[in-house]
Design a protein around this motif. Structure first.
Motif, mmCIF file in Angstrom:
data_model
loop_
_atom_site.group_PDB
_atom_site.id
_atom_site.type_symbol
_atom_site.label_atom_id
_atom_site.label_comp_id
_atom_site.label_asym_id
_atom_site.label_seq_id
_atom_site.Cartn_x
_atom_site.Cartn_y
_atom_site.Cartn_z
ATOM 1 N N GLY A 248 -2.350 125.749 -38.775
ATOM 2 C CA GLY A 248 -3.573 126.005 -39.518
ATOM 3 C C GLY A 248 -4.702 125.203 -38.913
ATOM 4 N N LEU A 249 -5.242 124.261 -39.693
ATOM 5 C CA LEU A 249 -6.334 123.429 -39.191
ATOM 6 C C LEU A 249 -5.845 122.163 -38.511
ATOM 7 C CD1 LEU A 249 -8.915 123.783 -42.102
ATOM 8 C CD2 LEU A 249 -8.824 125.012 -39.934
ATOM 9 N N ALA A 250 -4.523 121.904 -38.582
ATOM 10 C CA ALA A 250 -3.917 120.767 -37.867
ATOM 11 C C ALA A 250 -4.732 119.493 -38.052
ATOM 12 C CB ALA A 250 -3.766 121.109 -36.385
ATOM 13 N N PHE A 251 -4.987 119.146 -39.305
ATOM 14 C CA PHE A 251 -5.903 118.067 -39.644
ATOM 15 C C PHE A 251 -5.465 116.721 -39.070
ATOM 16 C CE2 PHE A 251 -8.183 115.555 -43.123
ATOM 17 C CZ PHE A 251 -9.420 115.728 -42.538
ATOM 18 N N ILE A 252 -4.185 116.406 -39.175
ATOM 19 C CA ILE A 252 -3.679 115.117 -38.692
ATOM 20 C C ILE A 252 -3.876 114.991 -37.183
ATOM 21 C CG2 ILE A 252 -1.631 113.668 -38.431
ATOM 22 C CD1 ILE A 252 -0.635 114.823 -41.074
ATOM 23 N N ASP A 253 -3.546 116.064 -36.459
ATOM 24 C CA ASP A 253 -3.738 116.054 -35.005
ATOM 25 C C ASP A 253 -5.217 115.914 -34.651
ATOM 26 O OD1 ASP A 253 -1.042 116.411 -34.816
ATOM 27 O OD2 ASP A 253 -1.108 118.401 -33.905
ATOM 28 N N THR A 254 -6.060 116.624 -35.394
ATOM 29 C CA THR A 254 -7.496 116.577 -35.129
ATOM 30 C C THR A 254 -8.059 115.178 -35.370
ATOM 31 O OG1 THR A 254 -7.763 118.908 -35.722
ATOM 32 C CG2 THR A 254 -9.732 117.528 -35.804
ATOM 33 N N LEU A 255 -7.626 114.541 -36.449
ATOM 34 C CA LEU A 255 -8.109 113.194 -36.745
ATOM 35 C C LEU A 255 -7.686 112.199 -35.667
ATOM 36 C CD1 LEU A 255 -7.567 112.917 -40.613
ATOM 37 C CD2 LEU A 255 -9.738 113.154 -39.377
ATOM 38 N N HIS A 256 -6.447 112.333 -35.201
ATOM 39 C CA HIS A 256 -5.993 111.431 -34.134
ATOM 40 C C HIS A 256 -6.833 111.624 -32.873
ATOM 41 C CE1 HIS A 256 -3.313 109.023 -31.651
ATOM 42 N NE2 HIS A 256 -3.441 109.979 -30.737
ATOM 43 N N PHE A 257 -7.116 112.869 -32.536
ATOM 44 C CA PHE A 257 -7.926 113.180 -31.357
ATOM 45 C C PHE A 257 -9.313 112.558 -31.477
ATOM 46 C CE2 PHE A 257 -10.942 115.991 -29.158
ATOM 47 C CZ PHE A 257 -10.399 116.006 -27.876
ATOM 48 N N GLN A 258 -9.924 112.691 -32.651
ATOM 49 C CA GLN A 258 -11.259 112.126 -32.863
ATOM 50 C C GLN A 258 -11.240 110.607 -32.780
ATOM 51 O OE1 GLN A 258 -13.965 113.934 -32.967
ATOM 52 N NE2 GLN A 258 -12.821 115.857 -32.967
ATOM 53 N N LYS A 259 -10.251 109.994 -33.406
ATOM 54 C CA LYS A 259 -10.159 108.536 -33.405
ATOM 55 C C LYS A 259 -9.957 107.992 -32.000
ATOM 56 C CE LYS A 259 -7.764 104.725 -35.736
ATOM 57 N NZ LYS A 259 -6.694 104.367 -36.708
ATOM 58 N N LYS A 260 -9.226 108.728 -31.178
ATOM 59 C CA LYS A 260 -8.914 108.280 -29.824
ATOM 60 C C LYS A 260 -10.101 108.422 -28.879
ATOM 61 C CE LYS A 260 -5.557 109.039 -26.072
ATOM 62 N NZ LYS A 260 -4.315 109.781 -25.688
ATOM 63 N N PHE A 261 -10.801 109.547 -28.976
ATOM 64 C CA PHE A 261 -11.854 109.826 -27.995
ATOM 65 C C PHE A 261 -13.278 109.710 -28.549
ATOM 66 C CE2 PHE A 261 -8.135 112.124 -26.339
ATOM 67 C CZ PHE A 261 -8.087 111.609 -25.052
ATOM 68 N N PHE A 262 -13.447 109.997 -29.832
ATOM 69 C CA PHE A 262 -14.784 109.984 -30.421
ATOM 70 C C PHE A 262 -14.745 109.267 -31.772
ATOM 71 C CE2 PHE A 262 -14.112 113.960 -28.036
ATOM 72 C CZ PHE A 262 -14.989 113.731 -26.975
ATOM 73 N N PRO A 263 -14.478 107.966 -31.767
ATOM 74 C CA PRO A 263 -14.295 107.224 -33.026
ATOM 75 C C PRO A 263 -15.497 107.281 -33.961
ATOM 76 C CG PRO A 263 -14.542 105.723 -31.149
ATOM 77 C CD PRO A 263 -14.325 107.093 -30.591
ATOM 78 N N LEU A 264 -16.695 107.458 -33.421
ATOM 79 C CA LEU A 264 -17.881 107.529 -34.276
ATOM 80 C C LEU A 264 -17.888 108.795 -35.136
ATOM 81 C CD1 LEU A 264 -20.690 106.243 -31.867
ATOM 82 C CD2 LEU A 264 -19.525 104.988 -33.692
ATOM 83 N N ARG A 265 -17.129 109.803 -34.724
ATOM 84 C CA ARG A 265 -17.074 111.061 -35.465
ATOM 85 C C ARG A 265 -15.935 111.089 -36.476
ATOM 86 N NH1 ARG A 265 -16.055 115.867 -33.516
ATOM 87 N NH2 ARG A 265 -17.563 116.851 -34.917
ATOM 88 N N PHE A 266 -15.080 110.076 -36.453
ATOM 89 C CA PHE A 266 -13.848 110.126 -37.249
ATOM 90 C C PHE A 266 -14.126 110.367 -38.738
ATOM 91 C CE2 PHE A 266 -10.604 108.108 -39.878
ATOM 92 C CZ PHE A 266 -9.456 108.736 -39.413
ATOM 93 N N LEU A 267 -14.967 109.549 -39.361
ATOM 94 C CA LEU A 267 -15.226 109.683 -40.788
ATOM 95 C C LEU A 267 -15.902 111.018 -41.109
ATOM 96 C CD1 LEU A 267 -16.369 106.106 -41.873
ATOM 97 C CD2 LEU A 267 -14.216 107.269 -42.393
ATOM 98 N N PHE A 268 -16.786 111.448 -40.232
ATOM 99 C CA PHE A 268 -17.453 112.736 -40.433
ATOM 100 C C PHE A 268 -16.433 113.872 -40.450
ATOM 101 C CE2 PHE A 268 -19.155 116.603 -38.484
ATOM 102 C CZ PHE A 268 -20.150 116.924 -39.397
ATOM 103 N N VAL A 269 -15.520 113.874 -39.483
ATOM 104 C CA VAL A 269 -14.503 114.920 -39.399
ATOM 105 C C VAL A 269 -13.547 114.841 -40.590
ATOM 106 C CG1 VAL A 269 -12.562 115.796 -38.038
ATOM 107 C CG2 VAL A 269 -14.662 115.075 -36.897
ATOM 108 N N PHE A 270 -13.224 113.616 -41.006
ATOM 109 C CA PHE A 270 -12.326 113.426 -42.147
ATOM 110 C C PHE A 270 -12.903 114.068 -43.410
ATOM 111 C CE2 PHE A 270 -11.008 111.027 -45.890
ATOM 112 C CZ PHE A 270 -9.621 111.079 -45.780
ATOM 113 N N PHE A 271 -14.155 113.733 -43.731
ATOM 114 C CA PHE A 271 -14.768 114.271 -44.942
ATOM 115 C C PHE A 271 -15.063 115.766 -44.804
ATOM 116 C CE2 PHE A 271 -15.895 109.716 -45.560
ATOM 117 C CZ PHE A 271 -15.257 109.552 -46.784
ATOM 118 N N ALA A 272 -15.387 116.200 -43.590
ATOM 119 C CA ALA A 272 -15.662 117.619 -43.361
ATOM 120 C C ALA A 272 -14.419 118.460 -43.614
ATOM 121 C CB ALA A 272 -16.164 117.842 -41.939
ATOM 122 N N GLY A 273 -13.251 117.907 -43.260
ATOM 123 C CA GLY A 273 -12.002 118.624 -43.476
ATOM 124 C C GLY A 273 -11.764 118.927 -44.945
#
Length: 291
Positions: A248-273
């Motif tokens: 589906g949206l693979a939220f856990i995988d997406t969050l790990h990807f953001q935290k690893k490469f784009f940490p400034l986007r992590f909280l934004f992506v978390f709440f957006a999900g």
């Protein structure tokens, strides 16, 4: 002579898997004086007779058995780990719903020559696919437009080699030295995203990542289940399940990807999900309004 390990995984799409292998061996036969090829296929719990059919038509394929819960990234890691028992020059990550063109390995030779001349080393070479019916581009290599927004554009083959940042592993060649340097697909991912992680990790380690200058295969776009407007028709329980589902949206995988490469986007992506789950119609409206 280059020795290539072809890595695939499959689950209950026998006809597509057989079509992929048929195109692969046609390409190999056209260029088999220049390379040696060994195929590793992880059948992740298929019940449609995929393994039996592959064994019948392609007995040389090394079939590995999954438990049905490996998904794409896990199945590909399984095939890759098995291939590491033998020394190969190149590893070809190939989606089993992709039909490669007959000149694929010829294009690989040209790309190897280009990398050696321009970068003085070999790296990752991405093949771009198109839809067989519409001829529209489907998968390949992309570059970021805006890293904070997470927007990117797919590169259209233009008869020249182009550097890319995000690579789809529908057709992805990886040189052996890359594996020695950064390993194989990360175990942090279940299904998708692992290929994007791999190419970005390569770039961080000064490994060249390029796309071939022409289309080298057919593959249809995967759209099923990816339309967020359909979320509004699901219950909250089903939306949360969809959010966390690997397919589906693979939220856990997406969050790990953001935290690893784009940490400034992590909280934004978390709440957006979660915003997407609880307010799907409003999310779609804002998504297109703010693009």
């Amino acid at each position: 002579m280059n020795k290539i390990a072809v890595l695939l995984t499959c689950h209950n799409r026998k006809d597509k898997t057989l079509s992929c292998l048929n195109s692969l061996y046609r390409a190999y036969q056209r260029n088999n004086n220049q390379l040696e090829m060994v195929v590793y296929l992880t059948d992740d719990g298929s019940t449609d007779g995929t393994s039996e059919a592959v064994s019948e038509f392609y007995p040389e394929v090394n079939i590995l058995v999954g438990n049905g819960n490996l998904y794409w990234a896990g199945g590909m890691r399984n095939s890759w780990n098995e291939s590491l028992k033998i020394d190969f020059n190149w590893y070809l990550l190939l989606n089993d719903d992709t039909d490669v063109f007959e000149d694929l390995f010829i294009e690989l030779e040209y790309a190897i020559e280009y990398c050696s001349k321009v970068f003085l080393k070999k790296g990752i070479i991405i093949g771009t696919t198109q839809d067989e019916s519409t001829q529209q581009i489907t998968y390949g290599g992309s570059v970021y437009i805006n890293k904070f927004k997470g927007t990117f554009k797919i590169l259209i083959p233009n008869s020249k080699y182009q550097k890319c940042e995000l690579g789809n592993a529908n057709i992805m060649f990886v040189y052996k030295d890359v594996v020695k340097q950064i390993g194989i697909l990360s175990t942090d991912y279940v299904h998708g995203v692992a290929d994007y992680d791999y190419t970005l990790s390569a770039i961080k380690n000064n490994i060249p990542v390029i796309i071939m200058p022409k289309f080298v295969g057919f593959c249809s776009q995967h759209l099923l289940g990816k339309n967020e407007t359909l979320l509004s028709k699901k219950t909250i329980k089903d939306r949360i399940k969809y959010l966390n589902s690997p397919t589906g949206l693979a939220f856990i995988d997406t969050l790990h990807f953001q935290k690893k490469f784009f940490p400034l986007r992590f909280l934004f992506v978390f709440f957006a999900g979660y915003f997407k789950v609880f307010f799907p119609r409003f999310y779609v409206f804002l998504h297109f309004k703010l693009r």
